[in-house]
Design a protein around this motif. Structure first.
Motif, PDB file in Angstrom:
ATOM      1  N   ALA A  47       0.838  -1.209   0.000  1.00  0.00           N
ATOM      2  CA  ALA A  47       0.000   0.000   0.000  1.00  0.00           C
ATOM      3  C   ALA A  47       0.872   1.257   0.000  1.00  0.00           C
ATOM      4  O   ALA A  47       0.587   2.228  -0.720  1.00  0.00           O
ATOM      5  CB  ALA A  47      -0.932  -0.003   1.200  1.00  0.00           C
ATOM      6  N   GLY A  48       1.944   1.255   0.764  1.00  0.00           N
ATOM      7  CA  GLY A  48       2.864   2.400   0.776  1.00  0.00           C
ATOM      8  C   GLY A  48       3.552   2.602  -0.558  1.00  0.00           C
ATOM      9  O   GLY A  48       3.715   3.728  -1.037  1.00  0.00           O
ATOM     10  N   PHE A  49       3.942   1.490  -1.176  1.00  0.00           N
ATOM     11  CA  PHE A  49       4.581   1.560  -2.487  1.00  0.00           C
ATOM     12  C   PHE A  49       3.629   2.144  -3.525  1.00  0.00           C
ATOM     13  O   PHE A  49       4.000   3.025  -4.311  1.00  0.00           O
ATOM     14  CB  PHE A  49       5.048   0.168  -2.912  1.00  0.00           C
ATOM     15  N   LEU A  50       2.399   1.655  -3.535  1.00  0.00           N
ATOM     16  CA  LEU A  50       1.409   2.156  -4.497  1.00  0.00           C
ATOM     17  C   LEU A  50       1.070   3.622  -4.240  1.00  0.00           C
ATOM     18  O   LEU A  50       0.931   4.404  -5.187  1.00  0.00           O
ATOM     19  CB  LEU A  50       0.147   1.292  -4.472  1.00  0.00           C
ATOM     20  N   GLY A  89       3.982   5.682  -5.484  1.00  0.00           N
ATOM     21  CA  GLY A  89       3.978   5.707  -6.951  1.00  0.00           C
ATOM     22  C   GLY A  89       2.921   6.652  -7.489  1.00  0.00           C
ATOM     23  O   GLY A  89       3.168   7.391  -8.449  1.00  0.00           O
ATOM     24  N   PHE A  90       1.743   6.650  -6.866  1.00  0.00           N
ATOM     25  CA  PHE A  90       0.685   7.560  -7.306  1.00  0.00           C
ATOM     26  C   PHE A  90       1.074   9.020  -7.070  1.00  0.00           C
ATOM     27  O   PHE A  90       0.848   9.875  -7.934  1.00  0.00           O
ATOM     28  CB  PHE A  90      -0.626   7.255  -6.575  1.00  0.00           C
ATOM     29  N   ILE A  91       1.690   9.298  -5.956  1.00  0.00           N
ATOM     30  CA  ILE A  91       2.104  10.672  -5.647  1.00  0.00           C
ATOM     31  C   ILE A  91       3.149  11.154  -6.654  1.00  0.00           C
ATOM     32  O   ILE A  91       3.065  12.269  -7.176  1.00  0.00           O
ATOM     33  CB  ILE A  91       2.629  10.768  -4.200  1.00  0.00           C
ATOM     34  N   VAL A  92       4.120  10.321  -6.969  1.00  0.00           N
ATOM     35  CA  VAL A  92       5.149  10.699  -7.945  1.00  0.00           C
ATOM     36  C   VAL A  92       4.534  10.864  -9.329  1.00  0.00           C
ATOM     37  O   VAL A  92       4.843  11.819 -10.048  1.00  0.00           O
ATOM     38  CB  VAL A  92       6.289   9.649  -7.965  1.00  0.00           C
ATOM     39  N   TRP A  93       3.658   9.932  -9.720  1.00  0.00           N
ATOM     40  CA  TRP A  93       3.008  10.018 -11.023  1.00  0.00           C
ATOM     41  C   TRP A  93       2.196  11.307 -11.128  1.00  0.00           C
ATOM     42  O   TRP A  93       2.232  11.992 -12.152  1.00  0.00           O
ATOM     43  CB  TRP A  93       2.107   8.807 -11.212  1.00  0.00           C
ATOM     44  N   ASN A  94       1.479  11.657 -10.080  1.00  0.00           N
ATOM     45  CA  ASN A  94       0.665  12.871 -10.081  1.00  0.00           C
ATOM     46  C   ASN A  94       1.549  14.119 -10.096  1.00  0.00           C
ATOM     47  O   ASN A  94       1.207  15.123 -10.736  1.00  0.00           O
ATOM     48  CB  ASN A  94      -0.267  12.882  -8.862  1.00  0.00           C
ATOM     49  N   ALA A  95       2.691  14.077  -9.427  1.00  0.00           N
ATOM     50  CA  ALA A  95       3.595  15.234  -9.410  1.00  0.00           C
ATOM     51  C   ALA A  95       4.214  15.480 -10.784  1.00  0.00           C
ATOM     52  O   ALA A  95       4.543  16.616 -11.125  1.00  0.00           O
ATOM     53  CB  ALA A  95       4.697  15.024  -8.371  1.00  0.00           C
TER      54      ALA A  95
END
Length: 128
Positions: free
Chosen positions: A52-55, A58-64
Protein backbone atom coordinates in the motif's frame (compact mmCIF):
# COMPACT_ATOMS: atom_id res chain seq x y z
CA UNK A 1 20.04 -3.14 -17.39
CA UNK A 2 18.40 -6.56 -17.27
CA UNK A 3 21.08 -7.85 -14.91
CA UNK A 4 20.68 -4.86 -12.62
CA UNK A 5 16.98 -5.66 -12.30
CA UNK A 6 17.79 -9.22 -11.25
CA UNK A 7 20.50 -8.03 -8.85
CA UNK A 8 17.95 -5.84 -7.07
CA UNK A 9 14.87 -8.08 -7.33
CA UNK A 10 16.35 -11.37 -6.09
CA UNK A 11 17.59 -10.09 -2.70
CA UNK A 12 14.30 -8.27 -2.08
CA UNK A 13 12.32 -11.42 -2.93
CA UNK A 14 14.58 -13.52 -0.70
CA UNK A 15 14.10 -11.10 2.20
CA UNK A 16 10.30 -11.14 1.68
CA UNK A 17 10.22 -14.95 1.70
CA UNK A 18 12.40 -15.16 4.82
CA UNK A 19 10.20 -12.55 6.52
CA UNK A 20 7.06 -14.53 5.65
CA UNK A 21 8.51 -17.80 6.95
CA UNK A 22 9.69 -16.16 10.19
CA UNK A 23 6.44 -14.28 10.99
CA UNK A 24 3.59 -16.72 10.61
CA UNK A 25 1.83 -15.71 13.83
CA UNK A 26 -1.81 -14.71 13.45
CA UNK A 27 -2.80 -11.12 14.18
CA UNK A 28 -6.24 -9.57 14.39
CA UNK A 29 -6.96 -6.51 12.33
CA UNK A 30 -9.68 -4.18 13.58
CA UNK A 31 -10.66 -0.68 12.62
CA UNK A 32 -12.05 0.89 15.77
CA UNK A 33 -15.31 2.52 14.71
CA UNK A 34 -16.27 -0.40 12.49
CA UNK A 35 -17.38 -3.73 13.95
CA UNK A 36 -15.34 -5.79 11.46
CA UNK A 37 -12.25 -7.77 12.46
CA UNK A 38 -9.96 -9.87 10.32
CA UNK A 39 -7.42 -12.46 11.37
CA UNK A 40 -4.42 -12.92 9.10
CA UNK A 41 -0.75 -13.89 9.34
CA UNK A 42 1.62 -11.14 10.47
CA UNK A 43 3.68 -11.36 7.29
CA UNK A 44 0.57 -10.72 5.20
CA UNK A 45 -0.28 -7.61 7.22
CA UNK A 46 3.28 -6.27 6.91
CA UNK A 47 3.62 -7.03 3.20
CA UNK A 48 0.21 -5.52 2.43
CA UNK A 49 1.20 -2.38 4.34
CA UNK A 50 4.44 -2.19 2.32
CA UNK A 51 2.51 -2.71 -0.92
CA UNK A 52 0.00 0.00 0.00
CA UNK A 53 2.86 2.40 0.78
CA UNK A 54 4.58 1.56 -2.49
CA UNK A 55 1.41 2.16 -4.50
CA UNK A 56 0.65 5.40 -2.65
CA UNK A 57 4.18 6.68 -3.28
CA UNK A 58 3.98 5.71 -6.95
CA UNK A 59 0.68 7.56 -7.31
CA UNK A 60 2.10 10.67 -5.65
CA UNK A 61 5.15 10.70 -7.95
CA UNK A 62 3.01 10.02 -11.02
CA UNK A 63 0.67 12.87 -10.08
CA UNK A 64 3.60 15.23 -9.41
CA UNK A 65 4.98 14.57 -12.91
CA UNK A 66 1.65 15.36 -14.58
CA UNK A 67 2.65 18.87 -15.68
CA UNK A 68 5.85 17.58 -17.26
CA UNK A 69 3.96 14.92 -19.20
CA UNK A 70 1.41 17.52 -20.33
CA UNK A 71 4.19 19.87 -21.49
CA UNK A 72 5.95 17.05 -23.36
CA UNK A 73 2.68 16.09 -25.05
CA UNK A 74 2.06 19.72 -26.13
CA UNK A 75 5.59 20.08 -27.45
CA UNK A 76 5.29 16.78 -29.31
CA UNK A 77 2.07 17.99 -30.93
CA UNK A 78 3.81 21.27 -31.83
CA UNK A 79 6.71 19.39 -33.44
CA UNK A 80 4.30 17.31 -35.52
CA UNK A 81 2.46 20.47 -36.59
CA UNK A 82 5.70 22.22 -37.58
CA UNK A 83 6.95 19.16 -39.47
CA UNK A 84 3.69 19.12 -41.42
CA UNK A 85 4.10 22.85 -42.15
CA UNK A 86 7.66 22.28 -43.40
CA UNK A 87 6.51 19.49 -45.73
CA UNK A 88 3.72 21.70 -47.10
CA UNK A 89 6.16 24.58 -47.61
CA UNK A 90 8.59 22.27 -49.41
CA UNK A 91 5.78 21.02 -51.64
CA UNK A 92 4.75 24.61 -52.45
CA UNK A 93 8.38 25.53 -53.18
CA UNK A 94 8.77 22.53 -55.48
CA UNK A 95 5.56 23.42 -57.31
CA UNK A 96 6.69 27.05 -57.64
CA UNK A 97 10.07 25.98 -59.03
CA UNK A 98 8.31 23.71 -61.52
CA UNK A 99 6.03 26.56 -62.67
CA UNK A 100 9.02 28.89 -62.95
CA UNK A 101 10.87 26.33 -65.07
CA UNK A 102 7.83 25.99 -67.33
CA UNK A 103 7.50 29.76 -67.71
CA UNK A 104 11.17 30.29 -68.50
CA UNK A 105 11.23 27.61 -71.21
CA UNK A 106 11.99 29.08 -74.64
CA UNK A 107 9.03 29.81 -76.86
CA UNK A 108 8.46 27.47 -79.80
CA UNK A 109 10.99 28.16 -82.59
CA UNK A 110 13.19 30.45 -80.53
CA UNK A 111 15.54 27.72 -79.45
CA UNK A 112 16.34 26.45 -83.01
CA UNK A 113 19.87 27.82 -83.12
CA UNK A 114 18.99 30.68 -85.51
CA UNK A 115 20.29 34.07 -84.52
CA UNK A 116 17.73 36.25 -82.87
CA UNK A 117 17.54 39.65 -84.63
CA UNK A 118 18.88 42.45 -82.54
CA UNK A 119 16.70 45.43 -81.83
CA UNK A 120 17.35 47.83 -84.71
CA UNK A 121 18.03 51.46 -84.02
CA UNK A 122 15.71 53.75 -85.87
CA UNK A 123 17.22 56.77 -87.46
CA UNK A 124 15.25 59.91 -87.61
CA UNK A 125 15.25 61.80 -90.85
CA UNK A 126 15.19 65.48 -90.71
CA UNK A 127 13.23 67.54 -93.16
CA UNK A 128 14.92 70.70 -94.50
Amino acid sequence: MRYLTWIVTLPIALIAVLFAVSNRDVVTWALWPLPFTLEAPLYLAALLALLAGFLAGGFIVWNAQRRHRRRARRESDRVLFLEREVKEAQARATAAEKRLAELSRPVSGAGTGLPVPAASATTATTVH
